[in-house]
Design an enzyme around this catalytic site. Structure first.
Site, PDB file in Angstrom:
ATOM      1  N   THR A 152       0.837  -1.202   0.000  1.00 49.48           N
ATOM      2  CA  THR A 152       0.000   0.000   0.000  1.00 49.48           C
ATOM      3  C   THR A 152       0.870   1.250   0.000  1.00 49.48           C
ATOM      4  O   THR A 152       0.734   2.128  -0.868  1.00 49.48           O
ATOM      5  CB  THR A 152      -0.876   0.005   1.272  1.00 49.48           C
ATOM      6  OG1 THR A 152      -1.572  -1.238   1.358  1.00 49.48           O
ATOM      7  CG2 THR A 152      -1.874   1.151   1.241  1.00 49.48           C
ATOM      8  N   THR A 153       1.782   1.303   0.961  1.00 54.71           N
ATOM      9  CA  THR A 153       2.656   2.469   1.118  1.00 54.71           C
ATOM     10  C   THR A 153       3.547   2.661  -0.105  1.00 54.71           C
ATOM     11  O   THR A 153       3.863   3.787  -0.481  1.00 54.71           O
ATOM     12  CB  THR A 153       3.525   2.282   2.386  1.00 54.71           C
ATOM     13  OG1 THR A 153       2.645   2.027   3.479  1.00 54.71           O
ATOM     14  CG2 THR A 153       4.372   3.492   2.675  1.00 54.71           C
ATOM     15  N   TYR A 165      -2.128 -10.933   2.711  1.00 50.88           N
ATOM     16  CA  TYR A 165      -2.208  -9.543   3.161  1.00 50.88           C
ATOM     17  C   TYR A 165      -3.684  -9.162   3.245  1.00 50.88           C
ATOM     18  O   TYR A 165      -4.338  -8.942   2.231  1.00 50.88           O
ATOM     19  CB  TYR A 165      -1.435  -8.675   2.150  1.00 50.88           C
ATOM     20  CG  TYR A 165      -1.382  -7.184   2.414  1.00 50.88           C
ATOM     21  CD1 TYR A 165      -1.983  -6.574   3.508  1.00 50.88           C
ATOM     22  CD2 TYR A 165      -0.681  -6.364   1.524  1.00 50.88           C
ATOM     23  CE1 TYR A 165      -1.902  -5.209   3.712  1.00 50.88           C
ATOM     24  CE2 TYR A 165      -0.595  -4.991   1.722  1.00 50.88           C
ATOM     25  CZ  TYR A 165      -1.217  -4.414   2.819  1.00 50.88           C
ATOM     26  OH  TYR A 165      -1.139  -3.064   3.002  1.00 50.88           O
ATOM     27  N   LYS A 175      -0.477 -10.892   7.128  1.00 47.13           N
ATOM     28  CA  LYS A 175      -0.315  -9.483   7.452  1.00 47.13           C
ATOM     29  C   LYS A 175      -1.720  -8.948   7.619  1.00 47.13           C
ATOM     30  O   LYS A 175      -2.501  -8.947   6.670  1.00 47.13           O
ATOM     31  CB  LYS A 175       0.411  -8.746   6.337  1.00 47.13           C
ATOM     32  CG  LYS A 175       0.472  -7.255   6.571  1.00 47.13           C
ATOM     33  CD  LYS A 175       0.867  -6.538   5.309  1.00 47.13           C
ATOM     34  CE  LYS A 175       0.950  -5.040   5.456  1.00 47.13           C
ATOM     35  NZ  LYS A 175      -0.078  -4.418   6.269  1.00 47.13           N
ATOM     36  N   SER A 193      -4.134  -6.048   8.363  1.00 47.44           N
ATOM     37  CA  SER A 193      -4.321  -4.598   8.427  1.00 47.44           C
ATOM     38  C   SER A 193      -5.787  -4.272   8.642  1.00 47.44           C
ATOM     39  O   SER A 193      -6.485  -3.814   7.733  1.00 47.44           O
ATOM     40  CB  SER A 193      -3.826  -3.936   7.142  1.00 47.44           C
ATOM     41  OG  SER A 193      -2.430  -3.918   7.109  1.00 47.44           O
ATOM     42  N   GLY A 200      -0.898  -4.789  11.180  1.00 51.87           N
ATOM     43  CA  GLY A 200      -0.683  -3.668  10.261  1.00 51.87           C
ATOM     44  C   GLY A 200      -1.387  -2.374  10.621  1.00 51.87           C
ATOM     45  O   GLY A 200      -1.529  -1.509   9.753  1.00 51.87           O
ATOM     46  N   ASP A 234      -0.578   0.441  12.983  1.00 54.24           N
ATOM     47  CA  ASP A 234       0.555   0.816  13.836  1.00 54.24           C
ATOM     48  C   ASP A 234       0.102   1.432  15.159  1.00 54.24           C
ATOM     49  O   ASP A 234       0.723   1.208  16.197  1.00 54.24           O
ATOM     50  CB  ASP A 234       1.471   1.788  13.085  1.00 54.24           C
ATOM     51  CG  ASP A 234       1.824   1.290  11.681  1.00 54.24           C
ATOM     52  OD1 ASP A 234       1.390   0.190  11.289  1.00 54.24           O
ATOM     53  OD2 ASP A 234       2.533   2.019  10.968  1.00 54.24           O
ATOM     54  N   GLU A 235      -0.981   2.200  15.097  1.00 55.16           N
ATOM     55  CA  GLU A 235      -1.446   2.906  16.298  1.00 55.16           C
ATOM     56  C   GLU A 235      -2.073   1.963  17.321  1.00 55.16           C
ATOM     57  O   GLU A 235      -2.352   2.355  18.449  1.00 55.16           O
ATOM     58  CB  GLU A 235      -2.425   4.033  15.904  1.00 55.16           C
ATOM     59  CG  GLU A 235      -3.611   3.628  15.038  1.00 55.16           C
ATOM     60  CD  GLU A 235      -3.285   3.598  13.538  1.00 55.16           C
ATOM     61  OE1 GLU A 235      -2.185   3.137  13.156  1.00 55.16           O
ATOM     62  OE2 GLU A 235      -4.148   4.016  12.742  1.00 55.16           O
TER      63      GLU A 235
HETATM   64  C1  LIG Z   1      -3.921   1.589   5.223  1.00 60.32           C
HETATM   65  C2  LIG Z   1      -2.436   1.577   5.478  1.00 60.32           C
HETATM   66  O1  LIG Z   1      -1.672   2.156   4.729  1.00 60.32           O
HETATM   67  N1  LIG Z   1      -2.044   0.936   6.528  1.00 60.32           N
HETATM   68  C3  LIG Z   1      -0.675   0.850   6.899  1.00 60.32           C
HETATM   69  C4  LIG Z   1      -0.226  -0.570   6.799  1.00 60.32           C
HETATM   70  O2  LIG Z   1      -0.989  -1.527   6.766  1.00 60.32           O
HETATM   71  C5  LIG Z   1      -0.409   1.358   8.307  1.00 60.32           C
HETATM   72  O3  LIG Z   1       0.976   1.337   8.536  1.00 60.32           O
HETATM   73  C6  LIG Z   1      -0.943   2.749   8.524  1.00 60.32           C
HETATM   74  O4  LIG Z   1      -0.299   3.624   7.632  1.00 60.32           O
HETATM   75  C7  LIG Z   1      -0.704   3.227   9.954  1.00 60.32           C
HETATM   76  O5  LIG Z   1      -1.244   2.308  10.847  1.00 60.32           O
HETATM   77  C8  LIG Z   1      -1.282   4.589  10.221  1.00 60.32           C
HETATM   78  O6  LIG Z   1      -2.681   4.548  10.186  1.00 60.32           O
HETATM   79  C1  LIG Z   2       1.480  -0.715   5.563  1.00 59.56           C
HETATM   80  C2  LIG Z   2       1.670  -1.813   4.656  1.00 59.56           C
HETATM   81  O1  LIG Z   2       1.865  -2.892   5.047  1.00 59.56           O
HETATM   82  C3  LIG Z   2       1.669  -1.523   3.265  1.00 59.56           C
HETATM   83  O2  LIG Z   2       2.027  -0.413   2.933  1.00 59.56           O
HETATM   84  O3  LIG Z   2       1.341  -2.383   2.467  1.00 59.56           O
END
Ligand SMILES: CC(=O)N[C@H](C=O)[C@@H](O)[C@H](O)[C@H](O)CO
Ligand SMILES: CC(=O)C(=O)O
Length: 320
Positions: free
Chosen positions: A51-52, A143, A173, A175, A199, A201-202
């Site tokens: 995603t990132t 994922y 993983k 999320s 996944g 983080d908070e």
């Molecule tokens: C939707 C998304 O990008 N989720 C990220 C990974 O799964 C997280 O690392 C978030 O960026 C993080 O928890 C902040 O909300």
């Molecule tokens: C946050 C994460 O795991 C992703 O960027 O796919």
């Protein structure tokens, strides 16, 4: 069967894909990026093209080149490189899985196809199985990110008997904020050596209590060190200290969430904190505003989150 490998654990940074101002992938800073993660954040596992990393916004050939660059620059420096190879087209996904195997990736991960969607667990498993089979010696991770894929099949259901179908299955993983689903994934698979990577983080501390064995996230790019302190406190069973760290991280994430937080903002924050130019995101995402970056900078300083010498305009003295 996948070659026996050290289980993936601890923090995994979901890497950003650096881009030039013209919107091309910018491989030239990846070497620096590896060094930053290892030396400044103490993070030695990465999750590429997720995603990132805007993985689904890159072409297949770009995804291959990005993955290759991380493998090359991470060699002898990183512990594990997991490459996300999910795609809408099974063929593309298989091509990427095979490529990941060829370049020696430590794992591949796949999201559920999210346009034409699988509606049942069995269909989703069949899709994942076909991808995994293209890289039969590479550990496979599912994922689970229902808010983005729209595929709400519960992970706990999916994991039931998954190794019979996907022998390389090695972990999840997760999320999502559904800790009932996550907890049951752990509870029902205690006999297995799966990695349970959280996944969100908070909320990581809550997931650690539920049995998470590690975490994949965007904030570990720049809050890796801080989050490791939380993990260490948790390991030592110093829960009140661990909670202090989690609250500290939450204060930051809560602040950015209220300003509007996503991949674009992650790129801006990482540029600010590491000094490595991550560039703009690709459409349909839009670059974070100058106001965003300015307020984040002030917030990071007030939380004492950085050694300020890391800041690119490094004229502020070290905190923490
Ligand atoms: C939707 C998304 O990008 N989720 C990220 C990974 O799964 C997280 O690392 C978030 O960026 C993080 O928890 C902040 O909300
Ligand atoms: C946050 C994460 O795991 C992703 O960027 O796919």
């Amino acid at each position: 069967m996948a070659a026996p490998k050290k289980k993936l654990q601890g923090l995994v940074a979901a890497t950003i894909t650096p881009m030039t101002e013209n919107g091309e992938i910018n491989l030239s800073v990846i070497g620096q990026y590896v060094d930053y993660l290892v030396k400044e954040q103490g993070v030695k596992n990465i999750f590429v093209n997720g995603t990132t990393g805007e993985g689904l916004s890159l072409s297949v050939s770009e995804r291959r080149r990005v993955a290759e660059e991380w493998m090359t620059k991470g060699k002898d420096k990183l512990d594990q490189v997991v490459i996300h190879v999910g795609a809408l087209s099974l063929k593309e996904s298989q091509e990427l899985a095979q490529h990941a195997a060829e370049i020696g990736a430590d794992g591949i991960a796949v999201i559920a196809p999210f346009f034409l969607k699988p509606w049942t667990k069995d269909v989703l498993i069949n899709f994942l199985k076909e991808v995994a089979a293209a890289a039969p010696a590479v550990p496979f991770y599912y994922y689970h990110i229902p808010a983005l894929t729209g595929v709400k099949i519960r992970a706990e259901e999916l994991l039931d008997g998954i190794q019979d179908k996907i022998p390389t299955f090695q972990g999840l993983k997760f999320s999502d904020t559904d800790l009932l689903d996550f907890g049951q994934c752990v509870d029902q698979n205690r006999q297995q050596q799966f990695a349970f990577l959280f996944g969100v983080d908070e909320q990581l501390l809550s997931a650690l209590v539920m049995g998470a064995t590690g975490a994949v996230g965007s904030t570990y790019n720049y809050l890796g060190k801080k989050t490791s302190q939380m993990l260490e406190a948790f390991e030592r069973k110093d829960f009140s200290l661990a909670l202090n760290y989690q609250f500290c991280i939450q204060r930051f994430i809560n602040f950015v969430v209220k300003l509007g937080f996503g991949v674009s903002q992650t790129k801006a924050i990482m540029t600010l904190v590491s000094g490595i130019p991550m560039g703009p995101p690709r459409l349909p995402l839009q670059k974070a505003s100058r106001e965003f970056t300015d307020s984040v900078e002030a917030k990071l300083k007030s939380l004492d989150f950085l050694s300020f010498t890391d800041l690119k305009d490094g004229n502020l003295e070290a905190g923490s």
